[in-house]
Design a protein around this motif. Sequence first.
Motif, mmCIF file in Angstrom:
data_model
loop_
_atom_site.group_PDB
_atom_site.id
_atom_site.type_symbol
_atom_site.label_atom_id
_atom_site.label_comp_id
_atom_site.label_asym_id
_atom_site.label_seq_id
_atom_site.Cartn_x
_atom_site.Cartn_y
_atom_site.Cartn_z
ATOM 1 N N PRO A 109 -0.345 16.200 7.852
ATOM 2 C CA PRO A 109 -1.128 15.274 7.027
ATOM 3 C C PRO A 109 -0.800 13.828 7.373
ATOM 4 O O PRO A 109 0.320 13.507 7.770
ATOM 5 N N GLN A 110 -1.776 12.958 7.180
ATOM 6 C CA GLN A 110 -1.584 11.552 7.502
ATOM 7 C C GLN A 110 -0.460 10.930 6.697
ATOM 8 O O GLN A 110 0.252 10.049 7.176
ATOM 9 N N ASN A 111 -0.283 11.395 5.455
ATOM 10 C CA ASN A 111 0.781 10.812 4.628
ATOM 11 C C ASN A 111 2.171 11.051 5.208
ATOM 12 O O ASN A 111 3.119 10.323 4.919
ATOM 13 N N ILE A 112 2.302 12.064 6.058
ATOM 14 C CA ILE A 112 3.577 12.346 6.713
ATOM 15 C C ILE A 112 3.756 11.466 7.947
ATOM 16 O O ILE A 112 4.873 11.050 8.277
ATOM 17 N N LEU A 113 2.645 11.152 8.618
ATOM 18 C CA LEU A 113 2.714 10.497 9.923
ATOM 19 C C LEU A 113 2.782 8.971 9.863
ATOM 20 O O LEU A 113 3.202 8.344 10.823
ATOM 21 N N VAL A 114 2.352 8.355 8.752
ATOM 22 C CA VAL A 114 2.339 6.897 8.705
ATOM 23 C C VAL A 114 3.766 6.379 8.791
ATOM 24 O O VAL A 114 4.701 6.970 8.228
ATOM 25 N N PRO A 115 3.975 5.258 9.517
ATOM 26 C CA PRO A 115 5.331 4.740 9.716
ATOM 27 C C PRO A 115 6.071 4.440 8.422
ATOM 28 O O PRO A 115 7.290 4.532 8.367
ATOM 29 N N SER A 116 5.326 4.080 7.366
ATOM 30 C CA SER A 116 5.960 3.714 6.105
ATOM 31 C C SER A 116 6.249 4.914 5.211
ATOM 32 O O SER A 116 6.719 4.748 4.085
ATOM 33 N N ALA A 117 5.977 6.118 5.700
ATOM 34 C CA ALA A 117 6.141 7.317 4.870
ATOM 35 C C ALA A 117 7.593 7.483 4.442
ATOM 36 O O ALA A 117 8.513 7.340 5.249
#
Length: 424
Positions: free
Chosen positions: A333-341
């Motif tokens: 999921p994108q929420n895992i991949l974003v640098p700020s996660a």
Amino acid sequence: MSLNARLQASLDSRRKRNILRRLPDPTTVGPNSTGSDFYTNDYLSLASSKSYHERLLKKLQSSHAVAGSGGSRLLVNSTAHATLEARLATFFQAPAALLFNSGFDANVGFFACIPGEHDFVLYDEAIHASVYDGMRASRARDSLYSFKHNSVESLDRRLSDLMRSNPRILDGTCSVFIAVESLYSMDGDFAPLLDIVQLLETSLPHGNGHLIVDEAHATGIYGPEGRGLVAMLGLEKKVTARLHTFGKALACTGAVLLTSPLIYSYLLNYARPLIYTTALNHACITAIDTSLDILTDGTATQLSTHLLNLFDTFLTKLAPFIKKLPPDVIHLPQNILVPSARASPIIPVMTSKARPLSAYLNERGFLTRPIVWPTVPKGADRVRICLHAGNTVEEIDSLVGALLAWAQTQMQPRARGLIADAKL
């Protein structure tokens, strides 16, 4: 149709759709298993900790009460139960703490009796089933409204619509309850608690907006001494009720609801899952107390630091190859991949073939479970990877290697070379 025929037909329907639930083989799970645990909620690995076991046994040996509890809390309020509640209130810096036999019971108890007939409940669409059951049993059952998962904008629209059509919200004569989880168990993502609190304070200046936060999967991992996301963000006084469970990172059972003395008293009088059940036995109370020792002496902080570092290791190893894989084979999921996660112990590996992938990993000693509809929405099947403080970097390396090896078997021959040279 007879009762047996009706029940059998329903089960047969689930079997044909490959969604029939069964208990796992007991020889392949828990202490009997020989593989690496990537599926349980034992995030701090306390359930398998020799040090924790020794501490618990020492406390049990010196305790005057071990077996049973004597009955309902309203019938027998033992010194051990009352002392633990007082300790929990102090530890979590809450006005009052009320023990329940499970997080499920606590959520059902709160939402079934606290929202009133003229109140409204807004809930994240990914909220736990226990909150659903509580809401549907409440006097506010005709005023339940979902908002998109973790979307403050969606919550704002829902709230604005309600305020326009219900002047009692504007003048503060009825209440609005917001139900969220701080860390969601299926997606491994976090509620935007700061933004939700700001929205409520801005939109409902009379103080009739009440945020209820389920911290089940964050307890012991986040915040000072593992007190959760609410404490980490300094929002203790902004939240009407917090739920912490002991059956996940703390390796016990039971739960505590942190709230005001008034709500505490009201729940004692009206929360049926509390009133009409035998209280946690004394061994459970002692186990919870032992886990609190581990939180307060810094042991849990060390464990959680290692646990969350494993998230970074997993992502660093797998993320470079994700874009090379067809999304139906594996994606994150994108929420895992974003640098700020924010690092999470829960990583959903999305795939259209959750059962085959889980079986492949299990055969190679990486114990996982497929999560499919109806537990998650249709088209959102995944293998949920749960990291633990007891996992090693070497295990993470091997797990990522197995994920990529399986992905290769699902890809067209021309595409396999894209990940064939994966260096872990």
